[in-house]
Design an enzyme around this catalytic site. Structure first.
Site, mmCIF file in Angstrom:
data_model
loop_
_atom_site.group_PDB
_atom_site.id
_atom_site.type_symbol
_atom_site.label_atom_id
_atom_site.label_comp_id
_atom_site.label_asym_id
_atom_site.label_seq_id
_atom_site.Cartn_x
_atom_site.Cartn_y
_atom_site.Cartn_z
ATOM 1 N N TYR B 101 19.975 9.541 -46.169
ATOM 2 C CA TYR B 101 20.504 9.514 -44.801
ATOM 3 C C TYR B 101 20.074 10.793 -44.095
ATOM 4 O O TYR B 101 20.118 11.881 -44.693
ATOM 5 C CB TYR B 101 22.044 9.441 -44.825
ATOM 6 C CG TYR B 101 22.677 9.689 -43.472
ATOM 7 C CD1 TYR B 101 22.988 8.627 -42.621
ATOM 8 C CD2 TYR B 101 22.941 10.992 -43.017
ATOM 9 C CE1 TYR B 101 23.547 8.849 -41.373
ATOM 10 C CE2 TYR B 101 23.494 11.216 -41.766
ATOM 11 C CZ TYR B 101 23.794 10.140 -40.945
ATOM 12 O OH TYR B 101 24.326 10.364 -39.710
ATOM 13 N N GLU B 189 19.172 9.094 -35.750
ATOM 14 C CA GLU B 189 19.810 8.844 -37.050
ATOM 15 C C GLU B 189 18.969 7.842 -37.834
ATOM 16 O O GLU B 189 18.551 6.820 -37.274
ATOM 17 C CB GLU B 189 21.225 8.305 -36.825
ATOM 18 C CG GLU B 189 22.008 8.092 -38.113
ATOM 19 C CD GLU B 189 23.454 7.700 -37.824
ATOM 20 O OE1 GLU B 189 24.360 8.477 -38.136
ATOM 21 O OE2 GLU B 189 23.668 6.598 -37.280
#
Lengths: 294, 382
Positions: B101, B189
């Site tokens: 992530y 993101e």
């Protein structure tokens, strides 16, 4: 006494020759503020109703002794204007312009923090600062503010600031200084900066905080109240009924956790010792009671 | 502005963040064409700005044209939590060795950029943050310095990305940071950021929120804007440069400044009413802007009364009043208006309103009085 500005503050308006700069620069002067100069590199040597226009803030400072600047230039020109003002040694730089990109704000905030620690930045996207009866820099309608203290006001929202000044004036309560810090992502001056200054100002005996949803500024203010503030504080936070804002992906949620909602901010401020109002009128009423006690 | 995944990936690619080969499709035939270009097997992904599309069946693997056709037919038009699928992203499938992530956003408290990186991607990262915060490596970046190779390498090491991933990760994350800053994003993101079985890194998803204030230096954003899914009134308001969010109540709200607009919603609620919308006409609102705002609210059939709450700073009272009067002449408003006007040049504004006062246009001195009057009128009109 007051914080950040007083009758001796000499102001240069960057963008004085534009329509907004002219309208509010002249209003500020008519209020009694020492608006001593304007800047526009293409109009140096001219004047706006008697206010001399210089090519740069440095020239304006040298000729007039200005120590504060108020910026009305369009958003794309704001970063250069801020750095020019700080480079010229302005102690206070007030940015009224809205729509400055967040990355620009973060960049010039950190450039100032590092290279010009003596410059206080207020804004961008703020209504300005007023010490009623002495100095009004920005777009606040000066006639709605009563001077002389004992209340200091700090607010994230322009129109809510006017509302608060108005509510207090209706109750014949004076204000030492009212600071609009603006609601943008990287405000140059924070709630905590203002609370610290009000705490140190002998004429300010109580403070009103006007917050709104988003960010963590109110929670940081609440921490300061609990740890370092002896003066009473009344708070109002707008946005209990506001539509759930755009969620900033997961990253935003991780950064702010449960902070950011109006309810969380109100709870934090109450836990920090503030009296919390449910609307601007109630904030004025609470302040009237607080003032009667101090 | 929130980008769709396919737009976010194009944005990533512009800044050198590696993404899978693929393309967007609006029809079944286009989906097959994109699959042929990318090479099988492919993944067919619903393009919606809402989570949970995988669970809803909006992401499917296809080994050949027939399967692409079948999945595209099923997914196009699918309703995923209120979002109807109008586009598909068809891209080369990836053999995944590990999922990570990564994101960048602004830490408003520190007033610095904040990077988050975790070796535990592909899952609910908020769960990870809540229960095992140590699994997420944070780095604060001063925008004056940018993200240096040295700082980035240390960050990647701290996050515990494996040996195969580390060198590529430094390069990818620095490109992602440039996408965030130079690309004027509020958020970038990647979840998951994947390491493939042949040891390359790819952004397998893309979440990008652009900073609308920076549109003046990004003419290319106009194309992205045309794909934004807005309701009719939001679209109308946007075209007119107004900040509008629709709600379910019966009192239309117009105010200047986000703070006052939010406060107006709160006060209407406190006196027993329900706001129909949030509408901020912003600073410098002139007659034309006010008329536009009234026209937007007038198209909302739920509205029974309109409450205009203006405290003048930049907005001058006579401009507000002229706008209201002009709009009354221009639009046949279906609801009465309650106006509360104060601040810069309020006296001139109130004088103009007084000349036009009627049962359709009521002026009230305070915010609470005006809110009560608006609620009363709304109730009378059922």
């Amino acid at each position: 006494m007051s914080i950040f500005v007083d009758a001796g503050t000499r102001v240069v308006v960057q963008g004085l020759t534009g329509s907004q700069g002219r309208f509010y620069g002249l209003r500020n002067r008519a209020y009694g503020t020492q608006v001593v100069a304007g800047t526009n590199p293409r109009k140096a040597g001219t004047d706006v109703e008697g206010i001399p226009v210089f090519a740069t803030v440095g020239d304006a400072r040298q000729a007039t002794g200005a120590s504060a600047s108020c910026i009305f230039v369009p958003a794309p020109a704001v970063p250069d204007a801020v750095l020019e003002a700080a480079g010229a040694g302005m102690e206070l730089v007030v940015v009224i312009t809205e729509g400055v990109p967040a990355h620009d704000q973060a960049l010039f905030y950190n450039q100032l923090r590092r290279n010009h620690p003596g410059t206080r930045l207020l804004g961008p996207n703020c209504p300005g600062i007023i010490t009623p009866g002495e100095c009004n820099i920005g777009i606040t309608a000066g006639e709605i503010a009563k001077g002389g203290g004992p209340v200091g006001i700090v607010s994230r929202s322009g129109t809510l600031t006017y509302q608060a000044l108005y509510e207090l004036k209706q109750k014949d309560i004076g204000v030492t200084t009212c600071v609009g810090i603006g609601g943008d992502p990287v405000p140059g001056t924070s709630f905590v900066d203002c609370l610290r200054a009000f705490e140190a100002d002998p004429d300010t005996r109580a403070v009103m905080i006007l917050g709104e949803i988003g960010g963590t500024a109110e929670e940081e203010a609440a921490d300061f109240l609990a740890g370092a503030m002896t003066k009473p504080v009344v708070a109002y936070v707008a946005g209990v009924m506001a539509p759930a804002g755009r969620k900033m992906g997961h990253a935003g949620a991780i950064v702010s956790g449960t902070k950011g909602t109006a309810k969380a901010k109100m709870t934090a401020l109450r836990d920090g010792g503030a009296e919390v109002a449910l609307n601007p009128t109630e904030a004025g009423e609470l302040m009237a009671r607080v003032i009667a006690d101090v | 502005m929130d980008l769709f995944e396919y737009q976010g990936k194009c944005y990533f690619a512009r800044f050198g963040v590696p993404v899978s080969t693929g393309g967007v499709a609006e029809t079944v035939e286009e989906a097959v064409a994109r699959a042929e270009e990318a090479g099988y097997p492919v993944v067919v992904k619903a393009q919606v700005q809402v989570g949970g599309r995988g669970k809803a069946g909006g992401i499917q693997i296809a080994a050949d044209a027939a399967e692409v056709r079948r999945h595209a037919e099923a997914i196009l038009g699918m309703d995923i939590r209120g979002h109807v699928v109008g586009r598909l992203l068809v891209e080369q499938a990836t053999d995944i060795a590990a999922e990570y992530y990564a994101s960048f956003t602004l830490d408003r408290s520190a007033k610095l950029d904040l990077g988050l990186l975790s070796s535990e991607g592909g899952v609910d990262i908020e769960e990870v943050a809540a229960h095992r915060p140590e699994a997420i490596a944070r780095v604060h970046v001063d925008p004056v310095d940018g993200l240096s190779e040295e700082v980035c390498r240390e960050w990647v090491e701290r996050a515990g990305l494996g040996g195969d991933a580390a060198p590529g990760a430094v390069q990818l994350l620095r490109a992602l940071y440039r996408c965030y800053t130079d690309g004027d994003a509020d958020l970038v993101e990647v979840n998951p950021l994947v390491l493939t079985t042949d040891a390359t890194l790819l952004a397998l998803d893309a979440k990008v929120t652009l900073d609308d204030s920076a549109a003046f230096r990004h003419p290319e954003w106009a194309e992205l804007e045309s794909t934004q899914v807005l309701d009719v009134r939001e679209q109308l308001a946007r075209e007119r440069g107004l900040q509008y969010v629709g709600l379910d109540g019966s009192i239309g709200i117009i105010a200047n400044g986000a703070g006052l607009a939010m406060s107006t919603l709160d006060v209407v609620h406190q006196v027993g009413g329900t706001p129909a919308n949030f509408l901020d006409v912003g600073g410098g609102a002139k007659a034309e802007v006010m008329a536009s705002a009234l026209e937007v609210i007038n198209t909302d059939p739920k509205v029974r009364c309109i409450f205009i709450n203006i405290f003048g700073g930049i907005t001058k009272g006579e401009e507000v009043a002229k706008g209201v009067v002009e709009a009354l002449g221009r639009v046949k408003l279906s609801s009465p208006i309650v106006v509360r006007l104060d601040g810069t040049n309020a006296e001139q504004g109130r004088a103009i309103l007084a000349e036009h006062e009627s049962e359709r246009l009521v002026s009230q001195p305070t915010m609470l009085d005006a809110a009560r009057k608006a609620v009363e009128l709304a109730l009378e009109r059922g």
